[in-house]
Design an enzyme around this catalytic site. Structure first.
Site, mmCIF file in Angstrom:
data_model
loop_
_atom_site.group_PDB
_atom_site.id
_atom_site.type_symbol
_atom_site.label_atom_id
_atom_site.label_comp_id
_atom_site.label_asym_id
_atom_site.label_seq_id
_atom_site.Cartn_x
_atom_site.Cartn_y
_atom_site.Cartn_z
ATOM 1 N N HIS A 374 0.791 -1.226 0.000
ATOM 2 C CA HIS A 374 0.000 0.000 0.000
ATOM 3 C C HIS A 374 0.830 1.287 0.000
ATOM 4 O O HIS A 374 0.278 2.376 -0.122
ATOM 5 C CB HIS A 374 -0.887 -0.021 1.250
ATOM 6 C CG HIS A 374 -2.081 0.873 1.184
ATOM 7 N ND1 HIS A 374 -2.340 1.736 0.144
ATOM 8 C CD2 HIS A 374 -3.093 1.052 2.054
ATOM 9 C CE1 HIS A 374 -3.463 2.387 0.382
ATOM 10 N NE2 HIS A 374 -3.929 1.997 1.526
ATOM 11 N N TYR A 505 -13.019 6.570 10.781
ATOM 12 C CA TYR A 505 -12.187 7.082 9.694
ATOM 13 C C TYR A 505 -12.713 6.614 8.351
ATOM 14 O O TYR A 505 -13.114 5.463 8.191
ATOM 15 C CB TYR A 505 -10.742 6.601 9.878
ATOM 16 C CG TYR A 505 -9.885 6.753 8.646
ATOM 17 C CD1 TYR A 505 -9.231 7.947 8.383
ATOM 18 C CD2 TYR A 505 -9.722 5.704 7.741
ATOM 19 C CE1 TYR A 505 -8.444 8.103 7.244
ATOM 20 C CE2 TYR A 505 -8.943 5.852 6.604
ATOM 21 C CZ TYR A 505 -8.298 7.052 6.360
ATOM 22 O OH TYR A 505 -7.531 7.193 5.249
ATOM 23 N N THR A 518 -4.848 10.781 -0.039
ATOM 24 C CA THR A 518 -6.164 10.866 0.590
ATOM 25 C C THR A 518 -6.124 11.840 1.756
ATOM 26 O O THR A 518 -5.063 12.192 2.260
ATOM 27 C CB THR A 518 -6.635 9.495 1.140
ATOM 28 O OG1 THR A 518 -5.768 9.085 2.199
ATOM 29 C CG2 THR A 518 -6.671 8.450 0.045
#
Length: 828
Positions: A374, A505, A518
């Site tokens: 990621h 979140y 993001t």
């Protein structure tokens, strides 16, 4: 064995400082040494094949993208207090307010100035800090960082076997690689605005490399091969030529994969498991760094060469020998693999992984998914790849039936079966098995890594909800943003179980900016708290629906702000990192008094990075007085500025806002069946969800925190809220067509429905990205339910709904003479 070397790149700091634009095809060929070895026709075999190219479209808009803005300090502090307020009591709110005021008057101003100065020469003010937060994470990436996608099955049942499905997915993935490298991939867009495509450069042939001082991202831009894992054994073969054209047909690919499966079967699985070195990639990063040194230190060993081939591969293909029995098991297999110990040896699929790279995973029955590293890419980027790959597998099959079927790509590789073999260059398409030298140290380390991994897998559980009652169509017809509607469902279901509002979140995509990633949407707001309390109170249905509308509208407004880069989390984290750097540069030891000797230590020990891109730094929780002339607690001091912990970061509220209980992400489209990740805190839930036209898919993980009960609560809420909305609408807006709606009572003054489903990016649903609130009437519902048993309530609601529908049908029949029996559409 044919071997290619893999050179370790410069540090990420150096790479970012000297970032160059993507190479043109001609430049890339020259770099690879192709220009001097092949004729023009060999270098460009597509010259007479396929449609006219539009070179350079993928990154054409990069230079025009704006930089991520640095929010105003006062705005960020105000938003910080607002997102904390629903989570705090009055005394805590007052303490946070005092800390914020002190921060604004003192350290905050200097840190903001330093951040602006730092960002003046950078592509993004948060980018380096973002990478550091990921790369300094020391714990296992399994269940902590890597998410997964579960693809829908191939629509042609005969193709849902392992080898056929895997070959099809690999060929389509290579077509995507080719489109990226040739810059023919159409850029992502949002309402006509092109988005940043930088992440696609980090999607393939990259690897997370552990070192003694954090990890690095390594990349081989000229990679031509893939690595296949089968029963923990490693194989590789070339799939592209130097021009990035595919050199194998799908039939050739299937043959290679079948040969690999057959060869892997020759080694008993328990023997193979003892040499399944992929397990080492699940270790603590510092431990794994030491083991890589062991792999490469022996001069007469080929371990270094094997490691280089794995690291530099385009991606990893994992062929699992198991067939998970249900959706929850499938999700667990894609996220962390299975754990199965037979005669003291781990033979689960957890040994058939390499977590430092993107992995395409295919089970024995053809079920397929993606697990990805990621650090360099977000879910939206991998979603585009997964969607295009899935689409291409269907279109290529259609083209095999009808040659006039369309293609997804601007141009395609020439048919490998019709090319001159000499045009392939120096390639090896025959599978090679990597033979590792199993040193005693490696055997011992593998055993310990496996037991720790098995512990980690056993500590987590997964449950799924495939809710078929309704989806985006019904939600928008009721006047709600689908994403906001589902987010309030999570809030209501959790509150119904525990009677608390917790920190939640959700990521909002910021790829409208150069190198955007993001921003964190903090879902728990004053409006959402009021809604869940109203929903579970004994009040009128209209009050409940009104509260839901206010909560969803607030959520949509927050999402818009965050998508503009105007949230509070990333800005505060950047200020925190600037403070850490200032402490380090000035030689201060203030941080060490709180257990941190450097910014790296702080990031490693407390800067927990959630697996969806939620950077969640948790700095020291108490103020210090080391060498500062202003004390955050208010007592006098004679130390210079910034040598203490700024008041905002020592406020307990900052630690609380960075401890996420409900970590959620909306990332999907019809190509995916599920999407998910592990929980980001010990007592939290990881919630990945996909909102389709007529269904909602949710995958929830936790460390055995009544996950099944939470799923049942969520399903009960979805059923109940639909009943409430339908009762207010009196049968209207249930997702029926206009013709069917005309059969009901005539609506008075119906407002225009503006869809707000977050699917505005070239057909791909951005993470956490929803659109304008809907100005549509809302509906009523039943109230008065307290903290319920979800299963019993669901049965009661279904029975109540069926009875009401029977009564409603009788009323319709008496109002007008009907010919024949009217079907109840809700039953289908």
């Amino acid at each position: 064995m044919a071997v290619r070397t893999f050179t370790m790149p410069k540090s990420l700091n150096e790479s970012l400082a000297t970032e160059q634009p993507p190479l043109s095809d001609a430049d890339r060929s020259t770099v690879n040494g192709v220009a001097g070895n092949y004729s023009a026709s060999e270098r460009e075999p597509l010259a007479s094949n396929g449609p006219t190219r539009r070179p350079g479209i993928t990154y054409a808009a990069q230079d025009k993208l704006p930089k991520l803005p640095i929010p105003e300090l006062e705005d960020t502090c105000r938003k910080y207090q607002a997102v904390l307020a629903p989570l705090q009591n009055r005394r805590e709110q007052e303490d946070t307010a005092a800390a914020v005021q002190d921060f604004l008057k003192n350290d905050g101003l200097e840190l903001q100035a330093r951040l602006k100065k730092y960002a003046s020469g950078k592509t993004s003010y948060i980018e380096q800090f973002w990478y550091d937060s990921y790369l300094n994470f020391d714990n296992s990436v399994v269940l902590n960082l890597n998410p997964f996608f579960l693809l829908e099955d191939d629509p042609t049942p005969a193709r849902n076997n392992q080898v056929t499905r895997a070959a099809s997915l690999v060929i389509s993935s290579l077509s995507f690689v080719r489109a990226v490298r040739k810059e023919e991939l159409p850029p992502d867009t949002l309402k006509g605005t092109q988005l940043c495509m930088y992440q696609y450069l980090r999607l393939f042939s990259t690897a997370r490399i552990p070192t003694g001082n954090g990890c690095q991202i390594a990349q081989d831009s000229g990679s031509r091969h893939i690595v296949v894992l089968c029963k923990g054994q490693f194989y590789w073969f070339d799939v592209l030529d130097d021009n990035s054209d595919i050199i194998m047909t799908e039939k050739d690919m299937a043959l290679n994969l079948q040969v690999i499966v057959d060869d892997a079967e020759q080694t008993p699985i328990q023997d193979a498991a003892k040499g399944a070195l992929g397990v080492l990639s699940t270790e603590n990063r510092k431990v794994w760094a030491g083991l890589r040194d062991v792999l490469t230190r022996e001069e007469d060993s080929n371990n270094a060469e094997c490691l280089g081939i794995v690291d530099s591969a385009l991606f990893i293909l994992c062929l699992d020998y198991t067939e998970p029995k249900n959706g929850a098991e499938l999700c667990g297999n894609m996220l962390c693999g299975t754990s199965e110990v037979v005669k003291g040896v781990q033979i689960g699929t957890c040994t058939n992984r390499w977590y430092d790279k993107m992995q395409i995973i295919v089970c024995k029955n053809g079920s397929a998914g993606i697990n990805f590293e990621h650090t360099g890419v977000d879910g939206h980027t991998v979603l585009r790849m997964a969607s295009d790959v899935y689409t291409d597998t269907i279109l290529r099959f259609a083209k095999s039936i009808n040659g006039q079927a369309p293609s997804l790509w601007a141009s395609t590789s020439p048919d490998p079966s019709k090319r001159d073999p000499a045009s392939f260059g120096n390639v090896s398409t025959t599978p090679h098995k990597l033979e590792w030298d199993m040193l005693p140290e490696l055997s011992t380390a593998l055993r310990f890594a496996e037991t720790r991994l098995a512990d980690l897998i056993q500590q987590n559980e997964f449950q799924i909800l495939e809710f078929a009652g309704y989806g985006k169509s019904f939600i928008t017809s009721m006047g709600f943003s689908p994403d906001a509607f589902v987010q309030m469902a999570f809030q209501a279901a959790y509150y119904g179980l525990y009677g608390r509002v917790e920190n939640t979140y959700e990521p909002a995509m910021t790829k409208v900016f150069l190198h955007g990633r993001t921003e964190a949407i903090r879902v728990a707001t004053h409006e959402s708290a009021e809604f869940v309390k109203t929903f579970w109170a004994d009040t009128t249905p209209q009050h409940k629906v009104d509260a839901l509308k206010k909560a969803t509208q607030k959520h949509t407004a927050l999402t818009k702000e965050c998508a503009k880069g105007l949230g509070q989390d990333r800005h505060l984290y950047a200020l925190y990192c600037v403070w850490q750097r200032a402490v380090d540069e000035e030689g201060a030891e203030a941080a060490s008094s709180n257990g941190y000797s450097s910014p790296v230590d702080a990031a490693s020990d407390r800067g927990v990075t959630s697996q969806r891109g939620s950077i969640s730094p948790s700095p020291p929780q108490s103020p210090t007085k080391d060498r500062d002339n202003k004390n955050t607690s208010g007592s006098p001091s004679s130390k210079p500025p910034l040598q203490h912990i700024p008041s905002l970061f020592s406020d307990p509220g900052y630690d609380r806002i960075n401890t996420t209980i409900l970590s959620t992400s909306n990332c999907g489209n019809p190509a995916l069946r599920h999407f998910g990740f592990g929980p980001s805190s010990a007592d939290g839930f990881g919630i990945g969800y996909i909102i389709k036209d007529d269904s909602i898919s949710v995958c929830i993980s936790s460390k055995h925190r009544q996950t099944k009960r939470f799923v049942d609560s969520l399903e009960a809420y979805f059923a109940e809220i639909k009943r409430l909305l339908r009762s207010v609408k009196k049968g209207e807006g249930t997702g029926r067509s206009r013709v069917r709606e005309s059969e009901g009572e005539k609506k008075a003054g119906k407002a225009k429905v503006i869809k707000a489903d977050g699917q505005g990016v070239s057909g791909y649903v951005p993470e956490g990205e929803n659109e304008a609130p809907l100005e549509e009437e809302e509906d009523e519902g039943l109230g008065g339910y307290g903290f319920f048993d979800a299963g019993m309530l669901l049965q009661a609601l279904k029975a109540n709904q069926e009875e009401k529908e029977r009564t409603s049908d009788k009323a319709v029949g008496s109002a007008r003479r009907a010919i024949g029996k009217k079907l109840r559409l809700s039953e289908y």
